[in-house]
Design a protein around this motif. Structure first.
Motif, PDB file in Angstrom:
ATOM      1  N   VAL A 138       0.864  -1.178   0.000  1.00  0.00           N
ATOM      2  CA  VAL A 138       0.000   0.000   0.000  1.00  0.00           C
ATOM      3  C   VAL A 138       0.899   1.227   0.000  1.00  0.00           C
ATOM      4  O   VAL A 138       1.689   1.427   0.931  1.00  0.00           O
ATOM      5  N   ILE A 139       0.791   2.029  -1.053  1.00  0.00           N
ATOM      6  CA  ILE A 139       1.592   3.248  -1.159  1.00  0.00           C
ATOM      7  C   ILE A 139       0.741   4.420  -0.694  1.00  0.00           C
ATOM      8  O   ILE A 139      -0.275   4.749  -1.305  1.00  0.00           O
ATOM      9  N   GLY A 140       1.152   5.020   0.408  1.00  0.00           N
ATOM     10  CA  GLY A 140       0.382   6.092   1.020  1.00  0.00           C
ATOM     11  C   GLY A 140      -0.371   5.570   2.230  1.00  0.00           C
ATOM     12  O   GLY A 140      -1.190   4.652   2.111  1.00  0.00           O
ATOM     13  N   PHE A 141      -0.101   6.133   3.410  1.00  0.00           N
ATOM     14  CA  PHE A 141      -0.727   5.653   4.643  1.00  0.00           C
ATOM     15  C   PHE A 141      -1.538   6.772   5.292  1.00  0.00           C
ATOM     16  O   PHE A 141      -1.507   7.001   6.485  1.00  0.00           O
ATOM     17  N   VAL A 173      -0.278  -4.015  -5.762  1.00  0.00           N
ATOM     18  CA  VAL A 173       0.123  -2.661  -5.375  1.00  0.00           C
ATOM     19  C   VAL A 173      -1.110  -1.767  -5.410  1.00  0.00           C
ATOM     20  O   VAL A 173      -1.760  -1.642  -6.457  1.00  0.00           O
ATOM     21  N   LEU A 174      -1.443  -1.177  -4.272  1.00  0.00           N
ATOM     22  CA  LEU A 174      -2.566  -0.259  -4.182  1.00  0.00           C
ATOM     23  C   LEU A 174      -2.041   1.135  -3.903  1.00  0.00           C
ATOM     24  O   LEU A 174      -1.361   1.375  -2.898  1.00  0.00           O
ATOM     25  N   CYS A 175      -2.353   2.072  -4.801  1.00  0.00           N
ATOM     26  CA  CYS A 175      -1.813   3.434  -4.749  1.00  0.00           C
ATOM     27  C   CYS A 175      -2.851   4.361  -4.128  1.00  0.00           C
ATOM     28  O   CYS A 175      -3.953   4.503  -4.662  1.00  0.00           O
ATOM     29  N   ALA A 176      -2.481   4.990  -3.013  1.00  0.00           N
ATOM     30  CA  ALA A 176      -3.443   5.795  -2.261  1.00  0.00           C
ATOM     31  C   ALA A 176      -2.808   7.076  -1.741  1.00  0.00           C
ATOM     32  O   ALA A 176      -2.980   7.445  -0.582  1.00  0.00           O
ATOM     33  N   THR A 177      -2.079   7.772  -2.595  1.00  0.00           N
ATOM     34  CA  THR A 177      -1.401   8.988  -2.152  1.00  0.00           C
ATOM     35  C   THR A 177      -2.144  10.266  -2.540  1.00  0.00           C
ATOM     36  O   THR A 177      -1.986  11.293  -1.894  1.00  0.00           O
ATOM     37  N   GLY A 178      -2.908  10.218  -3.624  1.00  0.00           N
ATOM     38  CA  GLY A 178      -3.517  11.444  -4.140  1.00  0.00           C
ATOM     39  C   GLY A 178      -2.553  12.266  -4.961  1.00  0.00           C
ATOM     40  O   GLY A 178      -2.919  13.297  -5.520  1.00  0.00           O
ATOM     41  N   SER A 179      -1.311  11.823  -5.036  1.00  0.00           N
ATOM     42  CA  SER A 179      -0.317  12.422  -5.929  1.00  0.00           C
ATOM     43  C   SER A 179       0.322  11.271  -6.698  1.00  0.00           C
ATOM     44  O   SER A 179      -0.255  10.186  -6.755  1.00  0.00           O
ATOM     45  N   VAL A 180       1.457  11.471  -7.299  1.00  0.00           N
ATOM     46  CA  VAL A 180       2.037  10.406  -8.136  1.00  0.00           C
ATOM     47  C   VAL A 180       2.650   9.325  -7.253  1.00  0.00           C
ATOM     48  O   VAL A 180       3.625   9.561  -6.538  1.00  0.00           O
ATOM     49  N   GLY A 204       3.612 -10.239 -13.019  1.00  0.00           N
ATOM     50  CA  GLY A 204       2.239 -10.630 -12.722  1.00  0.00           C
ATOM     51  C   GLY A 204       1.576  -9.823 -11.638  1.00  0.00           C
ATOM     52  O   GLY A 204       0.456 -10.139 -11.224  1.00  0.00           O
ATOM     53  N   ALA A 205       2.231  -8.769 -11.158  1.00  0.00           N
ATOM     54  CA  ALA A 205       1.639  -7.941 -10.103  1.00  0.00           C
ATOM     55  C   ALA A 205       0.413  -7.195 -10.628  1.00  0.00           C
ATOM     56  O   ALA A 205       0.348  -6.815 -11.804  1.00  0.00           O
ATOM     57  N   TYR A 206      -0.556  -7.008  -9.737  1.00  0.00           N
ATOM     58  CA  TYR A 206      -1.727  -6.184 -10.040  1.00  0.00           C
ATOM     59  C   TYR A 206      -1.518  -4.792  -9.444  1.00  0.00           C
ATOM     60  O   TYR A 206      -1.028  -4.657  -8.328  1.00  0.00           O
ATOM     61  N   VAL A 207      -1.930  -3.767 -10.204  1.00  0.00           N
ATOM     62  CA  VAL A 207      -1.832  -2.380  -9.739  1.00  0.00           C
ATOM     63  C   VAL A 207      -3.226  -1.767  -9.772  1.00  0.00           C
ATOM     64  O   VAL A 207      -3.931  -1.865 -10.788  1.00  0.00           O
ATOM     65  N   ALA A 208      -3.634  -1.157  -8.670  1.00  0.00           N
ATOM     66  CA  ALA A 208      -4.930  -0.476  -8.609  1.00  0.00           C
ATOM     67  C   ALA A 208      -4.752   0.824  -7.839  1.00  0.00           C
ATOM     68  O   ALA A 208      -3.839   0.966  -7.017  1.00  0.00           O
ATOM     69  N   THR A 209      -5.635   1.794  -8.102  1.00  0.00           N
ATOM     70  CA  THR A 209      -5.539   3.097  -7.452  1.00  0.00           C
ATOM     71  C   THR A 209      -6.873   3.484  -6.821  1.00  0.00           C
ATOM     72  O   THR A 209      -7.923   2.912  -7.144  1.00  0.00           O
ATOM     73  N   VAL A 210      -6.812   4.487  -5.948  1.00  0.00           N
ATOM     74  CA  VAL A 210      -8.026   4.989  -5.308  1.00  0.00           C
ATOM     75  C   VAL A 210      -8.446   6.339  -5.876  1.00  0.00           C
ATOM     76  O   VAL A 210      -9.491   6.868  -5.502  1.00  0.00           O
ATOM     77  N   THR A 211      -7.642   6.928  -6.760  1.00  0.00           N
ATOM     78  CA  THR A 211      -8.015   8.181  -7.419  1.00  0.00           C
ATOM     79  C   THR A 211      -7.774   8.015  -8.912  1.00  0.00           C
ATOM     80  O   THR A 211      -7.588   6.910  -9.402  1.00  0.00           O
ATOM     81  N   SER A 212      -7.768   9.102  -9.657  1.00  0.00           N
ATOM     82  CA  SER A 212      -7.643   9.009 -11.104  1.00  0.00           C
ATOM     83  C   SER A 212      -6.206   8.719 -11.503  1.00  0.00           C
ATOM     84  O   SER A 212      -5.262   9.009 -10.783  1.00  0.00           O
TER      85      SER A 212
END
Length: 373
Positions: free
Chosen positions: A192-195, A247-254, A267-275
């Motif tokens: 999880v990127i961004g806490f 990998v879940l991206c949750a920073t709101g920035s890059v 084979g990793a999955y990448v998903a985000t919580v913003t655009s």
């Protein structure tokens, strides 16, 4: 929504708008996610202001909701470009509300790049801005000098339930996408990127499902918080990516720049919580990667010896399933309505402000009377 649910929501917003009638109505521009439940909120905004346009975020538009809203208010097309150039932004606002007092209702800091210029050049008066998200809050907070009041609900305690439930919806939608091609969460170490509020919620939910979770955050304070809650904390992004199957991206920035993608585990999955434009630097990904749709809302990026999967084109994965957080979203929407009244009092100085604690208590009590059944 069922007819009785619509009736209850309408009664709730009627009670809220009666409680927070502004001293003087202003014209308004509303940026929002146009989700199935949103027309009731839009009507409430129109009850407290002269709503000149709704600008739905382009990747979260429900067709039926848009049609319903178009029956009583203009719906315009939103893009970052519209509010990136001062002249373009000024022409747009002048065309809809020239010479009037206006309130800007924002989701994600769209107005921030041109706010100072609009404030100086607009033929009317910008009474203030209302911001809904942490990402947008930070965009306004980093401006050298705010020319007008900005009321932020991003850090309100009434938003805590929404943040927690958004985390749940992100985990649900991510797993649903993975299951679409026969994979599951378990057995894949997650990063999880961004806490922040969302990232910490996602990390806790994954952990509760028995997933091994590592956290990476550039803020040392948040790293200590993650460590104190029992999570493994990565020392650097590269090593963290190498060992993660999700990998879940949750920073709101890059979160991931072009050079980071090459470090992803095969084979990793990448998903985000913003655009995608906020979280991922996809344009900087080397051209050697080919893109292939391999399932519903899943794209495989592949080059010689390396591949990974991207959910929902890099946009917020939870919007694949409506991004629903139930009636708790109505707490936040009510606070936005209270902020409209707060701006109408005309005694706020330029800078960041919050809705008062007594007003939040009133909102919570009204909400409980309608939805705690």
């Amino acid at each position: 929504m069922e007819s009785f649910e619509r009736a209850r929501l309408g009664a709730y917003f009627t009670k809220i708008t009666t409680q927070f009638l502004p001293e003087e109505r202003a014209a308004a521009f509303l940026i929002t996610h146009l989700l199935p439940e949103r027309p009731g909120f839009v009507r409430a905004v129109a009850a407290l202001s002269d709503l000149r346009a709704v600008l739905p975020k382009p990747k979260s538009i429900n067709v039926s909701a848009r049609r319903e809203v178009e029956r009583f208010v203009t719906v315009d097309t939103l893009s970052r470009d519209l509010f990136a150039d001062p002249d373009t932004a000024l022409d747009y606002v002048e065309s809809r509300a020239g010479g009037e007092r206006i309130v800007l209702l924002d989701v994600g800091g769209y107005f921030a790049p041109v706010l100072a210029d609009l404030h100086d050049r607009f033929s009317g008066q910008i009474t203030g801005v209302i911001e809904d998200t942490e990402n947008g809050h930070r965009r306004y907070a980093t401006l050298d000098k705010l020319p007008c009041p900005v009321v932020s609900v991003a850090r309100s305690p009434l938003k805590d339930p929404e943040d927690y439930l958004v985390g749940q919806s992100v985990v649900f939608s991510t797993e649903a996408v993975m299951r679409g091609r026969g994979d599951i969460l378990h057995g894949r170490p997650a990063l999880v990127i961004g806490f922040g509020k969302l990232g910490s919620s996602i990390a806790r939910l994954l952990h509760a499902k028995g997933v091994q979770v590592t956290v990476f955050d550039i803020d040392p304070v948040r790293r200590t918080q993650a460590l104190s809650q029992g999570f493994t904390v990565a020392r650097d992004r590269e090593s963290a990516l190498t060992g993660a199957g999700l990998v879940l991206c949750a920073t709101g920035s890059v979160s991931l720049r072009g050079e980071d993608f090459g470090h992803l585990h095969n084979g990793a999955y990448v998903a985000t919580v913003t655009s995608s434009e906020d979280e991922l630097e996809l344009d900087a990904l080397p051209d050697v990667y080919t893109r292939t749709a391999v399932g519903d809302h899943l794209t495989r990026y592949r080059t010689t010896g390396h591949y990974f999967y991207l959910a929902n084109g890099g946009n917020a994965v939870n919007f694949l399933h409506g991004a629903s957080v139930g009636p708790f979203i109505f707490l936040v929407q009510a606070e936005i309505l209270a902020a409209i009244r707060l701006l109408s009092l005309s005694d706020l100085t330029p800078g960041l402000h919050e809705v008062t604690a007594p007003d939040r208590a009133v909102i919570a009590a009204i909400w409980l009377s309608y939805f705690n059944r």
